[in-house]
Design a protein around this motif. Structure first.
Motif, PDB file in Angstrom:
ATOM      1  N   ASP A 145       0.725  -1.114   0.057  1.00  0.00           N
ATOM      2  CA  ASP A 145      -0.101   0.019   0.007  1.00  0.00           C
ATOM      3  C   ASP A 145       0.646   1.269  -0.070  1.00  0.00           C
ATOM      4  OD1 ASP A 145      -2.730   0.814   0.071  1.00  0.00           O
ATOM      5  OD2 ASP A 145      -2.405   1.533   1.884  1.00  0.00           O
ATOM      6  N   TYR A 146       1.795   1.512   0.882  1.00  0.00           N
ATOM      7  CA  TYR A 146       2.898   2.522   0.792  1.00  0.00           C
ATOM      8  C   TYR A 146       3.574   2.767  -0.695  1.00  0.00           C
ATOM      9  CZ  TYR A 146       3.031   3.587   5.714  1.00  0.00           C
ATOM     10  OH  TYR A 146       2.725   3.946   6.971  1.00  0.00           O
ATOM     11  N   LYS A 149       1.168   4.071  -2.892  1.00  0.00           N
ATOM     12  CA  LYS A 149       1.243   5.374  -2.648  1.00  0.00           C
ATOM     13  C   LYS A 149       2.591   6.120  -2.864  1.00  0.00           C
ATOM     14  CE  LYS A 149      -3.015   5.266   0.128  1.00  0.00           C
ATOM     15  NZ  LYS A 149      -3.345   3.988   0.869  1.00  0.00           N
TER      16      LYS A 149
END
Ligand code: ASP
Ligand code: MG
Length: 447
Positions: free
Chosen positions: A50-51, A54
């Protein structure tokens, strides 16, 4: 040969890994063992991905470093010799070095799947090495060489069977064969997975492929309960379930088993046994091809349901009306769980509301549309064949004080389902528990 699958909590700490090893080896018979990632790891890997989605490599690296420290700590605890500590440590460091390298380059869903695969790769290496340290004749077979999905992302069973049988033959003579749950390759040879909770699916596919004597799914509860133990007091484990009954229960709420995993076991006629690592002597639940006549087995509930009703005077005698309605759901990639129809209307339930407004807009061309959200499906599972006179009445009778939005009966011989408001879920489940699982003249208590 038996297939044994251990979930995340069952291998969730070095101590649990040691206990699982004992469980696998006590009877001295050869086993095919499927392991999940240590509990929490897959969620952490999702966070790392997820990081990176992003575009925050710093965030990803912080999580990677702390996860690595956790694993290096486990190594100190798990092994008793420096040799196996060092070997496993080297392996773990390599895995994490690769993860760190992935934070520096382009990130796509392909890299995401590679990241998600590391949890099972770590746990299986740790346990195999531990077994070797203990002098157990164990080998690690990579699931990436055995489990493959086809172009529809469904398991390619012929390929899996061929590869599983071949891998066992080529590596004949070992006492324990360990492999990863969840992870696989897709039709293009890329690393992929069988979706969250997919280790059960791996175990059932492998059990069916090698025509195992039995597939054992080891978790941290004592089998499937006859109702939701978090909501209802006095629930009991169900000792035996027919494959179809277990599939309905798994789909409609009993979180213990991956809903589609039963299919391959059922086709191959291999029984599935649910067992508890915390209490290995407990009988658990056996799922097999035997249908117990005259017994209601269990109740399960699925929350987060939305009901959509379409009333239309034009539906009267119009052929093709239902097709048009269903097409709207299909083009909006929304699957329907339950339906109820009358001559002037139809109600359906969905659990994915991401296209709800689009669906409602399109349905309005055909009739008056109503939407009820915050509903739940309560399903009663057992011998509910129409020949079994009166059983559906017992279930409906239990709900006489509760507003029921929809009923579905007759879709299969094993189920009657009700849709009630989420706010009524607790009293619905309790009322059913009272009526169905207390001794009386109509319902035999499940054995
Ligand atoms: N590790 C994967 C998950 O957490 C697969 C599994 O445990 O069944 O979803
Ligand atoms: Mg699971």
């Amino acid at each position: 040969m038996k297939v044994m699958k251990f979930g995340g909590t069952s291998v969730g700490s070095p101590k649990r890994m040691q206990e699982v090893t004992k469980l696998i080896t006590t009877d001295g018979e050869p086993k095919l063992v499927v392991l999940s990632a240590m509990s929490g790891t897959t969620n952490t890997l999702v966070e790392i991905a997820d990081y990176l989605y992003k575009k925050n490599p710093e965030g990803a690296n912080t999580v990677i470093n702390s996860l690595e420290q956790k694993y290096l700590g486990h190594v100190q605890e798990l092994y008793s010799t420096d040799e196996w500590r060092e070997r496993t440590e080297a392996f773990i460091k390599e895995v994490f070095a690769n993860l760190r390298a992935m934070t520096k380059s382009l990130f796509t869903s392909f890299e995401e799947k590679v990241i998600l695969a590391q949890g099972e790769i770590l746990s299986t290496n740790m346990v195999t090495n531990y077994m070797r340290e203990q002098g157990i004749n164990a080998i690690l077979l990579s699931a990436l060489d055995i489990i493959r999905t086809d172009k529809n992302a469904e398991p390619d069973f012929n390929y899996i069977r061929e590869r599983a049988v071949q891998q066992l033959e080529v590596n004949e003579g070992f006492d324990v064969y360990i492999t990863q749950g969840f992870i696989c390759r897709n039709a293009y040879g890329e690393i992929d997975n069988l979706l969250r909770g997919g280790s059960d699916y791996t175990a059932c596919l492998l059990g069916a492929a090698i025509e195992a004597e039995e597939i054992q799914i080891w978790t941290d509860i004592d089998g499937m309960h006859n109702n939701d133990p978090r909501i209802v007091e006095g629930t009991e484990p169900v000792r035996q379930l027919y494959f179809e009954e277990a599939a309905e229960l798994a789909y409609f709420g009993a979180k213990i088993l991956h809903p589609t995993c039963i299919q391959p076991a059922k086709f191959a006629g291999v029984p599935v046994r649910l067992l508890n690592t915390m209490d290995p002597q407990a009988p658990g639940t056996i799922i097999n091809n035997r249908m117990h006549r005259g017994t209601i087995k269990a109740v399960a509930a699925k929350s987060g349901i939305t009901c959509i009703g379409i009333q239309s005077s034009r539906m009267l005698l119009a052929s093709g009306f239902l097709r048009k309605v269903f097409e709207i759901f299909e083009t909006n990639k929304t699957s329907i769980d339950m339906i109820a129809t009358s001559e002037v209307g139809v109600s359906v339930t969905i659990d994915n509301t991401s296209h709800l407004s689009q669906i409602v807009d399109e349905l309005k061309k055909y009739g008056t549309v109503s939407v009820d959200s915050d509903m739940c499906i309560v399903c009663v599972v057992g011998d509910l064949s129409s020949k079994n006179v009166g059983f559906e009445t017992i279930a409906t009778d239990a709900l006489k004080q509760i507003p029921v939005r929809m009923i579905s009966y007759g879709g299969s011989a094993h189920n009657i389902s009700f849709v009630v408001a989420e706010a009524d879920k607790q009293r619905t489940l309790r009322a059913l528990q009272q009526t169905l699982f207390t001794y009386n003249d109509h319902v035999r208590r499940p054995s």
